[in-house]
Design an enzyme around this catalytic site. Structure first.
Site, PDB file in Angstrom:
ATOM      1  N   THR A 169       8.650  -3.327 -26.999  1.00  0.00           N
ATOM      2  CA  THR A 169       9.684  -4.363 -27.084  1.00  0.00           C
ATOM      3  C   THR A 169      10.615  -4.153 -28.267  1.00  0.00           C
ATOM      4  OG1 THR A 169       8.238  -5.816 -28.385  1.00  0.00           O
ATOM      5  CG2 THR A 169       8.192  -6.060 -25.979  1.00  0.00           C
ATOM      6  N   LYS A 172       2.170  -3.799 -42.315  1.00  0.00           N
ATOM      7  CA  LYS A 172       2.454  -4.860 -41.349  1.00  0.00           C
ATOM      8  C   LYS A 172       1.173  -5.580 -40.984  1.00  0.00           C
ATOM      9  CE  LYS A 172       1.997  -2.117 -37.096  1.00  0.00           C
ATOM     10  NZ  LYS A 172       2.684  -1.568 -35.916  1.00  0.00           N
ATOM     11  N   GLN A 174      -5.038   0.690 -25.159  1.00  0.00           N
ATOM     12  CA  GLN A 174      -6.351   0.055 -25.043  1.00  0.00           C
ATOM     13  C   GLN A 174      -7.447   1.116 -25.129  1.00  0.00           C
ATOM     14  OE1 GLN A 174      -6.580  -2.998 -21.940  1.00  0.00           O
ATOM     15  NE2 GLN A 174      -4.350  -2.943 -21.756  1.00  0.00           N
ATOM     16  N   GLU A 183       0.841  -1.197   0.000  1.00  0.00           N
ATOM     17  CA  GLU A 183       0.000   0.000   0.000  1.00  0.00           C
ATOM     18  C   GLU A 183       0.881   1.255   0.000  1.00  0.00           C
ATOM     19  OE1 GLU A 183      -2.861   0.116   3.095  1.00  0.00           O
ATOM     20  OE2 GLU A 183      -3.738  -1.834   2.589  1.00  0.00           O
TER      21      GLU A 183
END
Length: 326
Positions: A235, A202, A105, A47
């Protein structure tokens, strides 16, 4: 009826989380101020505790937090900081998240998927934020997720102006890593004196994260210096593959320009071995020594964020920083 009138000037405070103290210090230096002293630590179970060491009543508070790994910890710390300032009677709270968390997202690609970027905006609002400031959102639609003003800053001027000092303008081709960023590539091309555009085709398997295959390039790149642009490198697989596609198509040189250096392993090694002449990024995220390599150039985003904070505090125009195009 008699009225009580308060006399006094607005007061700006900068509160910074622990994720990227170097950037926060740079922003404070640009604004010729100091960071708000904050007591922050973790309990044994993880916490987070946060408390301002000074009064913030009636202030215009800017809460700065980067979001490197572990992203969820730093997001939670920022939310707790916002709640702390709200309960301490700060007049207005602006979230400064140079790298907006969960920005990838931003829509439903398949059924039953979350729209996590919208959830983050709701969390900021519920915690007490009045305004959000971020740099190079993954998609512009994220601005509509927050119920309040959103300052969408752009790193294009910073990155493009640097590249203009490194390459002859008449031999540049701006390359988008996919069709989705062609509009951003057009802004780059305009900044680089009307350079021609190309894009890399791609494919991506939506069920496999962090994996895409660069196939071919559309546009004239043979014998030219290609500026391969993107908003983030995670990445490094996609961008490294794009470098090889451009090299195979006859590109003379490839310079990678990116705003957010996420650099999850093995990105640093991939970029170092990709064949790119230079990899230019900003410091919206901290880049530890072990993830740096000889071709890497890091530009400071602090002056841009500081100017935007000053415009917001002075009730000026953030759009004016980008020639009215922000």
């Amino acid at each position: 009826m008699s009225e009580i009138t308060a006399h006094g000037e607005k007061k700006l405070i900068l509160a910074a989380g622990r994720a990227h103290p170097e950037l926060a210090q740079e922003i404070a230096k640009e604004l010729e101020t100091e960071l708000l002293p904050i007591d922050a630590y973790d309990f044994a179970n993880g916490e987070i505790y946060v408390r301002s060491a000074e009064s913030v009543r009636g202030t215009d508070a800017f809460v700065i937090q980067a979001h490197p790994a572990p992203l969820n910890n730093w997001l939670m710390e920022q939310l707790i900081m916002i709640d702390s300032l709200k309960r301490a009677s700060a007049k207005r709270i602006t979230v400064v998240s140079p790298f907006y968390p969960y920005s990838r997202q931003d829509k439903k690609g398949r059924g039953r998927e979350p729209i996590s970027a919208r959830l983050v905006a709701d969390l900021y609002k519920t915690a007490g934020a009045d305004r959000i400031m971020s740099v190079d959102l993954h998609t512009s639609q994220i601005q509509g997720f927050f119920d309040g003003p959103v300052d969408h800053l752009m790193a294009i001027p910073l990155l493009a102006d640097y590249i203009r000092t490194k390459v002859e303008a008449d031999n540049i081709t701006v390359v988008s890593p996919d069709t989705g960023r062609v509009r951003v590539a057009e802004q780059w091309a305009e900044r680089l004196g009307g350079a021609p555009l190309a894009f890399v085709h791609k494919s991506r398997d939506l069920t496999v994260p962090n994996q895409a295959v660069s196939k071919t390039v559309v546009g004239q790149v043979e014998g030219r210096t290609c500026v391969l642009i993107d908003d983030m490198i995670d990445t490094g697989g996609t961008i490294s593959g794009a470098v090889q596609v451009l090299k195979n198509a006859g590109a003379k040189d490839v310079i990678i320009a990116c705003t957010h250096a996420v650099f999850s392993d093995p990105a640093a090694q991939r970029l170092a071995d990709s064949g790119a002449r230079e990899v230019v990024v900003t410091n919206t995220l901290p880049i530890p020594a072990e993830k740096r390599f000889p071709q890497l150039t890091v530009l400071s985003i602090a002056p841009l964020i500081a100017r935007a904070i000053r415009e917001v505090f002075d009730d000026g125009s953030v759009t004016s920083l980008f020639d009215g195009k922000a």
